[in-house]
Design a protein around this motif. Structure first.
Motif, PDB file in Angstrom:
ATOM      1  N   ASP A  38       0.829  -1.199   0.000  1.00  0.00           N
ATOM      2  CA  ASP A  38       0.000   0.000   0.000  1.00  0.00           C
ATOM      3  C   ASP A  38       0.867   1.254   0.000  1.00  0.00           C
ATOM      4  OD1 ASP A  38      -2.335  -1.442  -0.028  1.00  0.00           O
ATOM      5  OD2 ASP A  38      -2.754  -1.219   2.100  1.00  0.00           O
ATOM      6  N   ASP A  39       2.074   1.148   0.567  1.00  0.00           N
ATOM      7  CA  ASP A  39       3.039   2.240   0.538  1.00  0.00           C
ATOM      8  C   ASP A  39       3.774   2.186  -0.804  1.00  0.00           C
ATOM      9  OD1 ASP A  39       5.205   3.967   0.785  1.00  0.00           O
ATOM     10  OD2 ASP A  39       5.663   3.372   2.845  1.00  0.00           O
ATOM     11  N   PRO A  40       3.626   3.184  -1.651  1.00  0.00           N
ATOM     12  CA  PRO A  40       4.238   3.121  -2.988  1.00  0.00           C
ATOM     13  C   PRO A  40       5.760   3.108  -2.970  1.00  0.00           C
ATOM     14  CG  PRO A  40       3.335   5.307  -2.570  1.00  0.00           C
ATOM     15  CD  PRO A  40       2.855   4.425  -1.457  1.00  0.00           C
ATOM     16  N   ARG A  41       6.378   3.452  -1.844  1.00  0.00           N
ATOM     17  CA  ARG A  41       7.841   3.422  -1.757  1.00  0.00           C
ATOM     18  C   ARG A  41       8.375   1.999  -1.610  1.00  0.00           C
ATOM     19  NH1 ARG A  41       9.111   6.606   3.405  1.00  0.00           N
ATOM     20  NH2 ARG A  41       7.431   5.191   4.065  1.00  0.00           N
ATOM     21  N   VAL A  42       7.525   1.086  -1.192  1.00  0.00           N
ATOM     22  CA  VAL A  42       7.964  -0.283  -0.921  1.00  0.00           C
ATOM     23  C   VAL A  42       8.154  -1.033  -2.236  1.00  0.00           C
ATOM     24  CG1 VAL A  42       7.329  -2.485   0.129  1.00  0.00           C
ATOM     25  CG2 VAL A  42       6.879  -0.349   1.340  1.00  0.00           C
ATOM     26  N   VAL A  43       9.358  -1.585  -2.427  1.00  0.00           N
ATOM     27  CA  VAL A  43       9.651  -2.323  -3.654  1.00  0.00           C
ATOM     28  C   VAL A  43       9.880  -3.805  -3.406  1.00  0.00           C
ATOM     29  CG1 VAL A  43      10.609  -0.307  -4.824  1.00  0.00           C
ATOM     30  CG2 VAL A  43      12.122  -1.824  -3.532  1.00  0.00           C
ATOM     31  N   ALA A  44      10.075  -4.204  -2.132  1.00  0.00           N
ATOM     32  CA  ALA A  44      10.283  -5.619  -1.818  1.00  0.00           C
ATOM     33  C   ALA A  44       9.801  -5.890  -0.400  1.00  0.00           C
ATOM     34  CB  ALA A  44      11.755  -6.001  -1.947  1.00  0.00           C
ATOM     35  N   VAL A  45       9.196  -7.065  -0.223  1.00  0.00           N
ATOM     36  CA  VAL A  45       8.710  -7.484   1.093  1.00  0.00           C
ATOM     37  C   VAL A  45       9.059  -8.951   1.288  1.00  0.00           C
ATOM     38  CG1 VAL A  45       6.749  -7.640   2.666  1.00  0.00           C
ATOM     39  CG2 VAL A  45       6.744  -5.905   0.862  1.00  0.00           C
ATOM     40  N   GLY A  46       9.699  -9.242   2.408  1.00  0.00           N
ATOM     41  CA  GLY A  46       9.988 -10.624   2.784  1.00  0.00           C
ATOM     42  C   GLY A  46       9.173 -11.024   3.998  1.00  0.00           C
ATOM     43  N   GLY A  47       9.292 -12.280   4.378  1.00  0.00           N
ATOM     44  CA  GLY A  47       8.531 -12.784   5.517  1.00  0.00           C
ATOM     45  C   GLY A  47       9.394 -13.577   6.475  1.00  0.00           C
ATOM     46  N   ARG A  48       8.728 -14.313   7.365  1.00  0.00           N
ATOM     47  CA  ARG A  48       9.429 -15.129   8.354  1.00  0.00           C
ATOM     48  C   ARG A  48       9.402 -16.588   7.909  1.00  0.00           C
ATOM     49  NH1 ARG A  48       7.379 -17.305  13.417  1.00  0.00           N
ATOM     50  NH2 ARG A  48       5.491 -16.054  13.091  1.00  0.00           N
ATOM     51  N   THR A  49      10.565 -17.216   7.924  1.00  0.00           N
ATOM     52  CA  THR A  49      10.699 -18.613   7.522  1.00  0.00           C
ATOM     53  C   THR A  49      11.017 -19.453   8.750  1.00  0.00           C
ATOM     54  OG1 THR A  49      11.482 -17.944   5.332  1.00  0.00           O
ATOM     55  CG2 THR A  49      11.924 -20.209   6.009  1.00  0.00           C
ATOM     56  N   VAL A  50      10.131 -20.385   9.060  1.00  0.00           N
ATOM     57  CA  VAL A  50      10.231 -21.203  10.269  1.00  0.00           C
ATOM     58  C   VAL A  50      10.753 -22.587   9.887  1.00  0.00           C
ATOM     59  CG1 VAL A  50       8.933 -22.211  12.194  1.00  0.00           C
ATOM     60  CG2 VAL A  50       8.297 -19.952  11.294  1.00  0.00           C
ATOM     61  N   PRO A  51      11.773 -23.098  10.593  1.00  0.00           N
ATOM     62  CA  PRO A  51      12.283 -24.434  10.256  1.00  0.00           C
ATOM     63  C   PRO A  51      11.314 -25.540  10.661  1.00  0.00           C
ATOM     64  CG  PRO A  51      13.416 -23.567  12.195  1.00  0.00           C
ATOM     65  CD  PRO A  51      12.544 -22.464  11.677  1.00  0.00           C
ATOM     66  N   ALA A  52      11.134 -26.499   9.782  1.00  0.00           N
ATOM     67  CA  ALA A  52      10.353 -27.710  10.080  1.00  0.00           C
ATOM     68  C   ALA A  52      11.346 -28.863  10.120  1.00  0.00           C
ATOM     69  CB  ALA A  52       9.283 -27.940   9.016  1.00  0.00           C
ATOM     70  N   TRP A  53      11.865 -29.152  11.301  1.00  0.00           N
ATOM     71  CA  TRP A  53      12.928 -30.140  11.461  1.00  0.00           C
ATOM     72  C   TRP A  53      12.409 -31.548  11.200  1.00  0.00           C
ATOM     73  CZ3 TRP A  53      17.625 -27.979  12.141  1.00  0.00           C
ATOM     74  CH2 TRP A  53      17.675 -26.663  12.636  1.00  0.00           C
ATOM     75  N   ALA A  54      13.166 -32.309  10.445  1.00  0.00           N
ATOM     76  CA  ALA A  54      12.749 -33.670  10.093  1.00  0.00           C
ATOM     77  C   ALA A  54      12.574 -34.533  11.339  1.00  0.00           C
ATOM     78  CB  ALA A  54      13.772 -34.308   9.155  1.00  0.00           C
ATOM     79  N   ALA A  55      13.390 -34.289  12.359  1.00  0.00           N
ATOM     80  CA  ALA A  55      13.317 -35.071  13.590  1.00  0.00           C
ATOM     81  C   ALA A  55      12.191 -34.602  14.506  1.00  0.00           C
ATOM     82  CB  ALA A  55      14.647 -34.994  14.337  1.00  0.00           C
ATOM     83  N   GLY A  56      11.510 -33.527  14.106  1.00  0.00           N
ATOM     84  CA  GLY A  56      10.421 -33.008  14.919  1.00  0.00           C
ATOM     85  C   GLY A  56      10.842 -31.938  15.905  1.00  0.00           C
ATOM     86  N   ARG A  57      12.146 -31.763  16.100  1.00  0.00           N
ATOM     87  CA  ARG A  57      12.631 -30.720  17.008  1.00  0.00           C
ATOM     88  C   ARG A  57      14.043 -30.315  16.608  1.00  0.00           C
ATOM     89  NH1 ARG A  57      16.043 -33.001  20.841  1.00  0.00           N
ATOM     90  NH2 ARG A  57      16.019 -35.272  20.950  1.00  0.00           N
ATOM     91  N   ARG A  58      14.440 -29.146  17.049  1.00  0.00           N
ATOM     92  CA  ARG A  58      15.758 -28.607  16.760  1.00  0.00           C
ATOM     93  C   ARG A  58      16.831 -29.421  17.494  1.00  0.00           C
ATOM     94  NH1 ARG A  58      17.730 -23.501  15.711  1.00  0.00           N
ATOM     95  NH2 ARG A  58      15.575 -22.748  15.627  1.00  0.00           N
ATOM     96  N   PRO A  59      17.972 -29.731  16.843  1.00  0.00           N
ATOM     97  CA  PRO A  59      19.089 -30.331  17.574  1.00  0.00           C
ATOM     98  C   PRO A  59      19.521 -29.403  18.712  1.00  0.00           C
ATOM     99  CG  PRO A  59      19.454 -30.472  15.207  1.00  0.00           C
ATOM    100  CD  PRO A  59      18.260 -29.598  15.398  1.00  0.00           C
TER     101      PRO A  59
END
Length: 328
Positions: free
Chosen positions: A112-133
């Motif tokens: 909505d702000d015309p000055r904004v040219v790029a927007v990123g987000g939050r990336t959450v890890p989905a660990w294969a083992a079900g939890r972080r080492p």
């Protein structure tokens, strides 16, 4: 104004991620703000391209399957998607990630702000083992392509967005060109990166008044296989990051190329070591391992940067930024 048209680009390269790719596409199709199209760009794997084309043969223009038109690698794949995109905004989603339902809606609101040219987000890890080492420090979640401790919360202005969860106005590429094909993941096994950092710095130079944001409400969940939750991969990725940062510094200068990294290494990482040592003294699991991993990561990344700097001085050369012409 709301309801901008989004083209979502997903780059795929291996049959091993077949189910992941289907899940990524499905997460885009379920967005509360529907995308105009999803572009699946396949990196020099014709059997996979044919298989995906057959899978989405009935999707029409909603899902289009394309072959990477440039050299092997993620940057050229993204550039192929940009060139084919018909939307006002081009968003990127990793092929082994799924977006939450309001992902595109939060992106859209920021524009909505015309000055904004790029927007990123939050990336959450989905660990294969079900939890972080227990030894794996959150400060190094960028090793597995995720948002790391030290990034500010909320909707904030940043130097660069992270490429697997990002969006750009179409005009950004007209002003600055596309992703540099000499940086980032290519055909070899070394886990390079930083192509989005280089692009965002170049974009800031081309459009000095441009605003780049991260909104942590635009969430995706990124799969972390067991092979990437190992100390061996941790070291390899940290070393590759150093090599990549040397390439970025060569392209855009060390001042901008390492601006964010200086704060990270002088403030965020020492605080992480202190937390790890405190947890060790309090007999909490993994405290000493996290502190040690942070120190190891810094040393290894510095070694990669030094070697990369020496190599770039010796070899020289430039980067390619296309094709990102008018949308088809």
């Amino acid at each position: 104004m709301r309801g901008r048209r989004f083209s979502v680009v997903i780059c795929a390269y291996t049959d091993d991620r077949w189910e992941d790719v289907l899940a990524a596409v499905e997460s885009v199709r379920r967005q509360s703000l529907p995308a105009l199209e999803t572009l699946l760009v396949v990196d020099h794997n014709e059997p996979l391209r044919e298989r995906l084309a057959a899978r989405y043969a009935d999707a029409g223009e909603e899902v289009r399957v394309l072959a990477n038109a440039g050299p092997r690698g993620l940057s050229a794949g993204r550039n192929t998607g940009i060139a084919a995109a018909r939307g006002d905004i081009v968003a990127f989603l990793d092929d082994d990630a799924v977006a939450e339902r309001d992902w595109l809606r939060w992106f859209d609101a920021a524009y909505d702000d015309p000055r904004v040219v790029a927007v990123g987000g939050r990336t959450v890890p989905a660990w294969a083992a079900g939890r972080r080492p227990t030894w794996f420090p959150e400060e190094f979640d960028w090793v597995v392509g995720c948002t790391y401790r030290g990034l500010p919360a909320g909707r904030v202005r940043v130097r660069n967005v992270l490429g697997g969860n990002a969006s750009f106005r179409r005009g950004a590429f007209d002003a600055a060109g596309g992703f540099a094909t000499g940086i980032g993941r290519g055909g070899d096994a070394r886990p390079l990166g930083c192509e989005e950092t280089e692009l965002c710095i170049r974009l800031g130079k081309a459009l000095p008044d441009a605003v780049l944001l991260i909104d942590d409400r635009a969430v995706i969940h990124h799969k972390v296989p067991a092979a990437r939750a190992t100390y061996r991969y941790f070291r390899a990725r940290a070393y590759a990051e150093g090599l990549s940062k040397a390439l970025v510094a060569r392209s855009v200068g060390a001042g901008k190329g390492l601006e964010t990294e200086r704060r990270y290494t002088t403030r965020v990482l020492p605080a992480g070591v202190a937390r790890g040592l405190r947890d060790f003294l309090l007999a909490r699991p993994g405290g000493a391992g996290r502190a040690g991993a942070i120190v190891t990561g810094v040393v290894v990344a510095a070694g990669g940067y030094l070697r990369g700097s020496l190599r770039t001085r010796r070899e020289g050369g430039g980067f390619s930024y296309g094709p990102v012409g008018a949308p088809s």
